[in-house]
Scaffold this motif. Structure first.
Motif, PDB file in Angstrom:
ATOM      1  N   MET A 190       0.813  -1.194   0.000  1.00  0.00           N
ATOM      2  CA  MET A 190       0.000   0.000   0.000  1.00  0.00           C
ATOM      3  C   MET A 190       0.860   1.262   0.000  1.00  0.00           C
ATOM      4  O   MET A 190       0.531   2.224  -0.660  1.00  0.00           O
ATOM      5  N   GLN A 191       1.957   1.247   0.753  1.00  0.00           N
ATOM      6  CA  GLN A 191       2.836   2.409   0.812  1.00  0.00           C
ATOM      7  C   GLN A 191       3.458   2.679  -0.566  1.00  0.00           C
ATOM      8  O   GLN A 191       3.597   3.834  -0.965  1.00  0.00           O
ATOM      9  N   GLN A 192       3.786   1.616  -1.277  1.00  0.00           N
ATOM     10  CA  GLN A 192       4.360   1.776  -2.610  1.00  0.00           C
ATOM     11  C   GLN A 192       3.356   2.437  -3.561  1.00  0.00           C
ATOM     12  O   GLN A 192       3.725   3.289  -4.365  1.00  0.00           O
ATOM     13  N   MET A 206       3.785   6.027  -5.512  1.00  0.00           N
ATOM     14  CA  MET A 206       3.559   6.134  -6.954  1.00  0.00           C
ATOM     15  C   MET A 206       2.534   7.223  -7.266  1.00  0.00           C
ATOM     16  O   MET A 206       2.714   7.995  -8.212  1.00  0.00           O
ATOM     17  N   LEU A 207       1.473   7.304  -6.470  1.00  0.00           N
ATOM     18  CA  LEU A 207       0.455   8.332  -6.684  1.00  0.00           C
ATOM     19  C   LEU A 207       1.022   9.727  -6.443  1.00  0.00           C
ATOM     20  O   LEU A 207       0.725  10.665  -7.188  1.00  0.00           O
ATOM     21  N   GLN A 208       1.848   9.880  -5.410  1.00  0.00           N
ATOM     22  CA  GLN A 208       2.469  11.172  -5.148  1.00  0.00           C
ATOM     23  C   GLN A 208       3.381  11.578  -6.302  1.00  0.00           C
ATOM     24  O   GLN A 208       3.403  12.734  -6.713  1.00  0.00           O
TER      25      GLN A 208
END
Length: 127
Positions: free
Chosen positions: A1-3, A7-9
């Motif tokens: 989830m952190q990855q 990626m979204l940021q």
């Protein structure tokens, strides 16, 4: 989830850079008679994203934002359109842009109307 969040940021940053580049190039070649197109373009961009792309020093190649370009070219209507495109609760403060502000550019080019438009947009306590 952190990855996925990272990626979204990163994607958001890429979108901001692309919008900044497009808006700056668009304003550079804009005539005061094309204000309707600019209003339509700005209406498609959220206030948060507009603040992000207009309060930077500009892209690394030109070091100017769309407001810098408009002030340099004396496009008073463009400046008014950009500054008034924000919802009433969100205001772009033209003097919070880092280093050489659009106000500096307008003054250095002796473009009185854009300078007055920028000054009129400031909160009374900043004038």
């Amino acid at each position: 989830m952190q990855q996925i969040n990272v990626m979204l940021q990163n994607f958001e940053k890429i979108v901001d850079v692309c919008l900044e580049y497009v808006l700056t190039r668009y304003v550079r070649n804009l005539e005061d008679t094309d204000i309707d197109e600019l209003e339509m373009l700005l209406s498609k961009v959220s206030d948060k994203r507009k603040l992000t792309i207009l309060q930077r020093t500009g892209n690394k190649l030109s070091r100017s934002t769309a407001l810098h370009e408009a002030a340099e070219r004396g496009h008073n209507k463009v400046i008014s359109t950009i500054l008034s495109s924000f919802q009433s609760s969100t205001k772009l403060h033209p003097l919070l842009i880092e280093k050489n502000t659009p106000l500096h550019v307008g003054v250095s080019k002796c473009n009185l109307e854009p300078v007055m438009t920028i000054l009129d947009s400031l909160p009374i306590s900043q004038q």
